[in-house]
Motif scaffolding. Sequence first.
Motif, PDB file in Angstrom:
ATOM      1  N   GLY A 170       0.524  -1.246   0.260  1.00 15.19           N
ATOM      2  CA  GLY A 170       0.012  -0.393  -0.222  1.00 15.19           C
ATOM      3  C   GLY A 170       0.902   1.607  -0.371  1.00 15.19           C
ATOM      4  O   GLY A 170       1.611   0.980  -0.145  1.00 15.19           O
ATOM      5  N   PRO A 171       0.401   2.337   0.132  1.00 14.40           N
ATOM      6  CA  PRO A 171       0.908   3.875   0.134  1.00 14.40           C
ATOM      7  C   PRO A 171       2.003   3.715   1.515  1.00 14.40           C
ATOM      8  O   PRO A 171       1.439   2.807   2.503  1.00 14.40           O
ATOM      9  CB  PRO A 171      -0.068   4.557   0.259  1.00 14.40           C
ATOM     10  CG  PRO A 171      -1.513   3.838   0.454  1.00 14.40           C
ATOM     11  CD  PRO A 171      -1.125   2.349  -0.299  1.00 14.40           C
ATOM     12  N   ASP A 239       4.239  -2.516 -12.938  1.00 19.88           N
ATOM     13  CA  ASP A 239       3.609  -1.408 -12.365  1.00 19.88           C
ATOM     14  C   ASP A 239       3.900  -0.841 -10.681  1.00 19.88           C
ATOM     15  O   ASP A 239       3.042  -1.361  -9.921  1.00 19.88           O
ATOM     16  CB  ASP A 239       2.438  -0.851 -12.695  1.00 19.88           C
ATOM     17  CG  ASP A 239       1.378  -0.124 -12.510  1.00 19.88           C
ATOM     18  OD1 ASP A 239       1.455   0.577 -12.109  1.00 19.88           O
ATOM     19  OD2 ASP A 239       0.103  -0.274 -13.080  1.00 19.88           O
ATOM     20  N   LYS A 240       4.335   0.358 -10.838  1.00 19.82           N
ATOM     21  CA  LYS A 240       5.015   0.990  -8.913  1.00 19.82           C
ATOM     22  C   LYS A 240       3.315   1.208  -8.546  1.00 19.82           C
ATOM     23  O   LYS A 240       3.311   0.998  -7.388  1.00 19.82           O
ATOM     24  CB  LYS A 240       4.856   2.130  -8.664  1.00 19.82           C
ATOM     25  CG  LYS A 240       6.877   1.535  -9.265  1.00 19.82           C
ATOM     26  CD  LYS A 240       8.171   2.742  -9.059  1.00 19.82           C
ATOM     27  CE  LYS A 240       7.021   3.414  -9.581  1.00 19.82           C
ATOM     28  NZ  LYS A 240       8.616   5.081  -9.792  1.00 19.82           N
ATOM     29  N   SER A 241       2.437   1.380  -9.339  1.00 19.88           N
ATOM     30  CA  SER A 241       1.287   2.405  -8.629  1.00 19.88           C
ATOM     31  C   SER A 241       0.456   1.010  -8.331  1.00 19.88           C
ATOM     32  O   SER A 241      -0.803   0.416  -7.163  1.00 19.88           O
ATOM     33  CB  SER A 241       0.058   2.663  -9.540  1.00 19.88           C
ATOM     34  OG  SER A 241      -0.393   1.764 -10.368  1.00 19.88           O
ATOM     35  N   GLU A 291       4.901  -2.488 -21.946  1.00 19.30           N
ATOM     36  CA  GLU A 291       5.527  -1.218 -20.973  1.00 19.30           C
ATOM     37  C   GLU A 291       4.584   0.462 -21.352  1.00 19.30           C
ATOM     38  O   GLU A 291       4.176   0.920 -20.883  1.00 19.30           O
ATOM     39  CB  GLU A 291       6.100  -0.797 -20.254  1.00 19.30           C
ATOM     40  CG  GLU A 291       6.764  -0.017 -19.325  1.00 19.30           C
ATOM     41  CD  GLU A 291       8.223  -0.433 -18.945  1.00 19.30           C
ATOM     42  OE1 GLU A 291       8.113  -0.188 -18.282  1.00 19.30           O
ATOM     43  OE2 GLU A 291       8.907   0.424 -20.199  1.00 19.30           O
ATOM     44  N   THR A 292       4.209   0.163 -22.720  1.00 20.69           N
ATOM     45  CA  THR A 292       3.434   1.507 -22.913  1.00 20.69           C
ATOM     46  C   THR A 292       1.867   2.012 -22.513  1.00 20.69           C
ATOM     47  O   THR A 292       1.498   3.085 -22.103  1.00 20.69           O
ATOM     48  CB  THR A 292       3.733   2.052 -24.546  1.00 20.69           C
ATOM     49  OG1 THR A 292       2.711   0.673 -25.029  1.00 20.69           O
ATOM     50  CG2 THR A 292       4.338   1.877 -25.669  1.00 20.69           C
ATOM     51  N   ASN A 293       1.193   0.279 -21.867  1.00 17.81           N
ATOM     52  CA  ASN A 293       0.450   0.261 -21.387  1.00 17.81           C
ATOM     53  C   ASN A 293      -0.347   0.771 -19.901  1.00 17.81           C
ATOM     54  O   ASN A 293      -0.449   1.076 -19.196  1.00 17.81           O
ATOM     55  CB  ASN A 293      -0.398  -0.865 -21.524  1.00 17.81           C
ATOM     56  CG  ASN A 293      -1.039  -1.144 -22.639  1.00 17.81           C
ATOM     57  OD1 ASN A 293      -0.960  -0.884 -23.584  1.00 17.81           O
ATOM     58  ND2 ASN A 293      -0.666  -2.704 -22.843  1.00 17.81           N
ATOM     59  N   ILE A 294       1.357   1.224 -18.937  1.00 21.55           N
ATOM     60  CA  ILE A 294       1.249   1.720 -18.233  1.00 21.55           C
ATOM     61  C   ILE A 294       2.363   3.244 -17.587  1.00 21.55           C
ATOM     62  O   ILE A 294       3.015   3.105 -18.452  1.00 21.55           O
ATOM     63  CB  ILE A 294       2.685   0.980 -17.464  1.00 21.55           C
ATOM     64  CG1 ILE A 294       2.178  -0.544 -17.699  1.00 21.55           C
ATOM     65  CG2 ILE A 294       3.295   1.109 -15.767  1.00 21.55           C
ATOM     66  CD1 ILE A 294       3.451  -0.978 -16.634  1.00 21.55           C
TER      67      ILE A 294
END
Length: 433
Positions: A170-171, A239-241, A291-294
């Motif tokens: 999480g954050p 994806d870091k998110s 990766e362009t989708n991220i």
Amino acid sequence: MSVSERRGSDRRGSGISSRRPSIDPSRLVPMDKVTHVAGGDDFNVVFIGAGNIMFGSDEGPWNHSFRLEHKLGRRLKVVALIDPAIERATAVLQKKCDSFVVSAYQDTRVFKTLEDFVRTMSSRERPRAIIVGSPPMFRGSSTPGRDIELQILNHFPGVAMFIEKPIATGPVDEIDDAYRIAKIINDTKTICSVGYMLRYLKAVQMMKQIIQENNLTVMSTIARYACAYQAIAKPDWWDKSKSAGPIIEQGTHFCDLSRYFGGEVDISSVQAHSLEWHENAGRLSKMSIDETNIASENRIPRVTAATWKYDSGAVGSFTHVVALQGTDYSCELEVYADGYSMKLVNPYVLPVLYIRKPGDDNETTIRFHDDDPFFSEISNLIDIIEDIEEDPEAAQILSSYDDAVRTYEFTWAIRDASERSRDASSKRAAESY
């Protein structure tokens, strides 16, 4: 909540903290050499998560159900399998029922949520252990839907837990939440083990034994983790998110091992630099995802290099690299003390330990062909549930929830430091134009 408050004055980490933080390596025996736990009573277990970590895959050696089957034999009764993906859970359950371990799964019920199970649970189905292998984004928080530990503590007080690592993704501002959960676990003396299985390697425990027997003080730890990115086809990992980045999601094992040998980290001392995806040296040619989708701000760094001080004064470093192709990773951990060096190589597949001692410039090489730390961590947990006596030579949990939160905080400190360094570098570059 301050750092000192959330860490607390007691750094022991769990309700069974009087046990030694290490195990005699001779007690870590292969799975096929262990007899099933004696007794005729059923041992009820709840599985949370029906994915690879629980039931195995071709991507790695993890498979908690397999280890529990071997540890408990016919005593194992999986009373519930919790996963919102009902079809997937039903499919893996059917495979188990079609195999020789059918007795453990023939009465297993599938539920979307733990609350659904609780509402219909009979007294005979009350579990003795709950194994949590759901994605880390659903753990380590007090936020509804991401609070599985608190749900378990509420519905099943006194029931032992096994939680996969990292304890959350999480954050960063929810780290205090994780410390609060750790305090509840400690205060209620709930048996809880977190899946940092590398602590249970025979090689790691041999390193601990050398340090303890020679009364050594660790001077430095040096860790390196180079992953084979070509084989990583899960978009969320990039994806870091979603994954929180490779240091928190993947490098966590080596950050944890560094702490295991070096002791507590001075979080304020952590410094780090990164090679980012858009820099020339960070361009990769064999990625299996698009990766362009991220979103660009969520793409992971290719290299993160960190240094820090331990509370003891010792110095640590860790470099995580997204560079290798093929399937094999390259991982090493070095530990130095006065007169000694110990280097652990390839811990995930076939651990090799190189030891140099005083009076001998040559290294001794020890290879470990039959070790299974996944089994050892499960085996120790079950032994403690069965017999909680304070025998210093008995089974013990090497990674408590509190300890795992410290590793989680440490990995976030590395990520934060690398991003501060990245932003400062970008600012300087912009000002130079």
